[in-house]
Scaffold this motif. Sequence first.
Motif, PDB file in Angstrom:
ATOM      1  N   PHE A  11       0.826  -1.207   0.000  1.00 12.21           N
ATOM      2  CA  PHE A  11       0.000   0.000   0.000  1.00 12.21           C
ATOM      3  C   PHE A  11       0.862   1.259   0.000  1.00 12.21           C
ATOM      4  O   PHE A  11       0.651   2.178  -0.804  1.00 12.21           O
ATOM      5  CB  PHE A  11      -0.926   0.009   1.214  1.00 12.21           C
ATOM      6  CG  PHE A  11      -1.602   1.322   1.444  1.00 12.21           C
ATOM      7  CD1 PHE A  11      -2.660   1.731   0.646  1.00 12.21           C
ATOM      8  CD2 PHE A  11      -1.158   2.178   2.439  1.00 12.21           C
ATOM      9  CE1 PHE A  11      -3.268   2.965   0.848  1.00 12.21           C
ATOM     10  CE2 PHE A  11      -1.748   3.410   2.654  1.00 12.21           C
ATOM     11  CZ  PHE A  11      -2.810   3.805   1.851  1.00 12.21           C
ATOM     12  N   VAL A  12       1.843   1.326   0.905  1.00 13.20           N
ATOM     13  CA  VAL A  12       2.681   2.515   1.007  1.00 13.20           C
ATOM     14  C   VAL A  12       3.490   2.725  -0.270  1.00 13.20           C
ATOM     15  O   VAL A  12       3.642   3.847  -0.754  1.00 13.20           O
ATOM     16  CB  VAL A  12       3.611   2.411   2.240  1.00 13.20           C
ATOM     17  CG1 VAL A  12       4.642   3.533   2.224  1.00 13.20           C
ATOM     18  CG2 VAL A  12       2.797   2.486   3.514  1.00 13.20           C
ATOM     19  N   GLU A  13       3.994   1.634  -0.839  1.00 12.88           N
ATOM     20  CA  GLU A  13       4.790   1.757  -2.065  1.00 12.88           C
ATOM     21  C   GLU A  13       3.915   2.195  -3.228  1.00 12.88           C
ATOM     22  O   GLU A  13       4.336   3.022  -4.052  1.00 12.88           O
ATOM     23  CB  GLU A  13       5.477   0.432  -2.377  1.00 12.88           C
ATOM     24  CG  GLU A  13       6.605   0.553  -3.392  1.00 12.88           C
ATOM     25  CD  GLU A  13       7.749   1.398  -2.889  1.00 12.88           C
ATOM     26  OE1 GLU A  13       8.019   2.442  -3.525  1.00 12.88           O
ATOM     27  OE2 GLU A  13       8.374   1.044  -1.878  1.00 12.88           O
ATOM     28  N   ALA A  14       2.698   1.666  -3.341  1.00 11.46           N
ATOM     29  CA  ALA A  14       1.785   2.076  -4.411  1.00 11.46           C
ATOM     30  C   ALA A  14       1.429   3.550  -4.276  1.00 11.46           C
ATOM     31  O   ALA A  14       1.350   4.286  -5.269  1.00 11.46           O
ATOM     32  CB  ALA A  14       0.519   1.222  -4.385  1.00 11.46           C
ATOM     33  N   ALA A  15       1.230   4.009  -3.037  1.00  8.44           N
ATOM     34  CA  ALA A  15       0.932   5.421  -2.812  1.00  8.44           C
ATOM     35  C   ALA A  15       2.119   6.287  -3.194  1.00  8.44           C
ATOM     36  O   ALA A  15       1.962   7.362  -3.796  1.00  8.44           O
ATOM     37  CB  ALA A  15       0.558   5.651  -1.348  1.00  8.44           C
ATOM     38  N   ALA A  16       3.331   5.832  -2.884  1.00  6.26           N
ATOM     39  CA  ALA A  16       4.536   6.605  -3.189  1.00  6.26           C
ATOM     40  C   ALA A  16       4.827   6.621  -4.690  1.00  6.26           C
ATOM     41  O   ALA A  16       5.225   7.652  -5.252  1.00  6.26           O
ATOM     42  CB  ALA A  16       5.730   6.041  -2.418  1.00  6.26           C
ATOM     43  N   GLN A  17       4.618   5.489  -5.363  1.00 10.57           N
ATOM     44  CA  GLN A  17       4.952   5.372  -6.784  1.00 10.57           C
ATOM     45  C   GLN A  17       3.848   5.901  -7.695  1.00 10.57           C
ATOM     46  O   GLN A  17       4.107   6.239  -8.848  1.00 10.57           O
ATOM     47  CB  GLN A  17       5.242   3.910  -7.133  1.00 10.57           C
ATOM     48  CG  GLN A  17       6.435   3.315  -6.411  1.00 10.57           C
ATOM     49  CD  GLN A  17       7.741   3.938  -6.841  1.00 10.57           C
ATOM     50  OE1 GLN A  17       7.905   4.354  -7.976  1.00 10.57           O
ATOM     51  NE2 GLN A  17       8.681   4.042  -5.906  1.00 10.57           N
ATOM     52  N   GLY A  18       2.615   5.936  -7.207  1.00 14.81           N
ATOM     53  CA  GLY A  18       1.516   6.435  -8.018  1.00 14.81           C
ATOM     54  C   GLY A  18       0.872   5.402  -8.905  1.00 14.81           C
ATOM     55  O   GLY A  18      -0.017   5.729  -9.696  1.00 14.81           O
ATOM     56  N   SER A  19       1.301   4.151  -8.801  1.00 16.73           N
ATOM     57  CA  SER A  19       0.655   3.094  -9.586  1.00 16.73           C
ATOM     58  C   SER A  19       0.988   1.737  -8.992  1.00 16.73           C
ATOM     59  O   SER A  19       2.028   1.564  -8.341  1.00 16.73           O
ATOM     60  CB  SER A  19       1.097   3.135 -11.056  1.00 16.73           C
ATOM     61  OG  SER A  19       2.396   2.606 -11.209  1.00 16.73           O
ATOM     62  N   PHE A  20       0.095   0.775  -9.234  1.00 15.57           N
ATOM     63  CA  PHE A  20       0.326  -0.576  -8.736  1.00 15.57           C
ATOM     64  C   PHE A  20       1.475  -1.249  -9.491  1.00 15.57           C
ATOM     65  O   PHE A  20       2.253  -2.009  -8.924  1.00 15.57           O
ATOM     66  CB  PHE A  20      -0.942  -1.415  -8.865  1.00 15.57           C
ATOM     67  CG  PHE A  20      -2.067  -0.972  -7.963  1.00 15.57           C
ATOM     68  CD1 PHE A  20      -1.891   0.052  -7.042  1.00 15.57           C
ATOM     69  CD2 PHE A  20      -3.313  -1.579  -8.044  1.00 15.57           C
ATOM     70  CE1 PHE A  20      -2.925   0.466  -6.209  1.00 15.57           C
ATOM     71  CE2 PHE A  20      -4.358  -1.183  -7.214  1.00 15.57           C
ATOM     72  CZ  PHE A  20      -4.169  -0.148  -6.301  1.00 15.57           C
ATOM     73  N   SER A  21       1.554  -0.975 -10.788  1.00 18.93           N
ATOM     74  CA  SER A  21       2.600  -1.606 -11.600  1.00 18.93           C
ATOM     75  C   SER A  21       3.985  -1.121 -11.184  1.00 18.93           C
ATOM     76  O   SER A  21       4.932  -1.915 -11.100  1.00 18.93           O
ATOM     77  CB  SER A  21       2.365  -1.322 -13.088  1.00 18.93           C
ATOM     78  OG  SER A  21       2.349   0.076 -13.341  1.00 18.93           O
ATOM     79  N   ALA A  22       4.111   0.185 -10.905  1.00 22.69           N
ATOM     80  CA  ALA A  22       5.411   0.713 -10.464  1.00 22.69           C
ATOM     81  C   ALA A  22       5.788   0.140  -9.099  1.00 22.69           C
ATOM     82  O   ALA A  22       6.954  -0.180  -8.848  1.00 22.69           O
ATOM     83  CB  ALA A  22       5.363   2.235 -10.404  1.00 22.69           C
ATOM     84  N   ALA A  23       4.799   0.002  -8.216  1.00 24.43           N
ATOM     85  CA  ALA A  23       5.059  -0.604  -6.907  1.00 24.43           C
ATOM     86  C   ALA A  23       5.503  -2.053  -7.062  1.00 24.43           C
ATOM     87  O   ALA A  23       6.399  -2.517  -6.352  1.00 24.43           O
ATOM     88  CB  ALA A  23       3.809  -0.518  -6.044  1.00 24.43           C
ATOM     89  N   ALA A  24       4.877  -2.767  -8.006  1.00 22.04           N
ATOM     90  CA  ALA A  24       5.243  -4.163  -8.240  1.00 22.04           C
ATOM     91  C   ALA A  24       6.692  -4.274  -8.708  1.00 22.04           C
ATOM     92  O   ALA A  24       7.445  -5.142  -8.253  1.00 22.04           O
ATOM     93  CB  ALA A  24       4.294  -4.776  -9.269  1.00 22.04           C
TER      94      ALA A  24
END
Length: 286
Positions: A11-24
């Motif tokens: 969740f925190v990484e997706a919020a920081a990156q702005g997308s689920f794919s970037a967090a992945a």
Amino acid sequence: MRYSPEALVAFVEAAAQGSFSAAARKLNKSQSTISIAISNLEADIGCALFDRSGRHPVLTDAGHQVRRHIEAILAESSKLDALAVRLVGKVESTLAVVTTDLTSVVFQGDIMSRFAEKFPDTELRYGPSEDADVLNLIQEGMVDVGLLAAQPAYPADITMIRLAERAEFGLYASKNHPLASAKQLNLEDLESVRRLYLKTYAPSIREGNGQAWSAPDYLTLMEFAVTGFGWAELPQNLVSRFGRDLVELKVPGYPRGVNIDVAWSRDRPLGPAGQWLVDQLRNKRG
């Protein structure tokens, strides 16, 4: 209720990156794994944390509130990991540290002398780096501790604290540069003159406009400025030591202060030597 640590990080990484794919990509997971983890977290909490109606997911009001709490939870978890390592007492065989040219805080006072006495069998690997390159080295596992100019935001896998010390920046040009003779300048006066600016190898928020040269460290920028290739924003402490042929330009808003942070990986708790160094820096007065 117990929340999955993996879901909190996703969740925190997706919020920081702005997308689920970037967090992945950042977490080396599949996008479906990230999506499922966040959906499960939303189900556990009982409300939507992201608005998925647009091209990219956007935090809802509830998501913003939850993010603050989760970041605090992860920070405390990192502290517990660090404590566990200290309690076990496993001292690192090597400690890799990089530091910005903005500060000489590591070598001020007797921090290094006491480090050598306290950890005689720990090899210290030390070098310079700036901004995004510091964070990238930490994330790649090449560096344990990094000192850098305060960033507007940090990745979810980075833990940081702000130091008491601040750096002062001025604008400089060679004493032989046409700008050096001006009694007063505005930023608009500099737009038509080559700018020398810091740009790291890792993706950076800094960009050049118009005529511009860049380098990944301030010493190189200072050499460019001394040679007369343009003007540069440089740390005053560095110029006072090595930039005797530079003139500080009189521009509104300068000198300006910059905060300094110390950072390390949330995923790799510091050992006793690294934690000791961080504690010394934390407790040092500016």
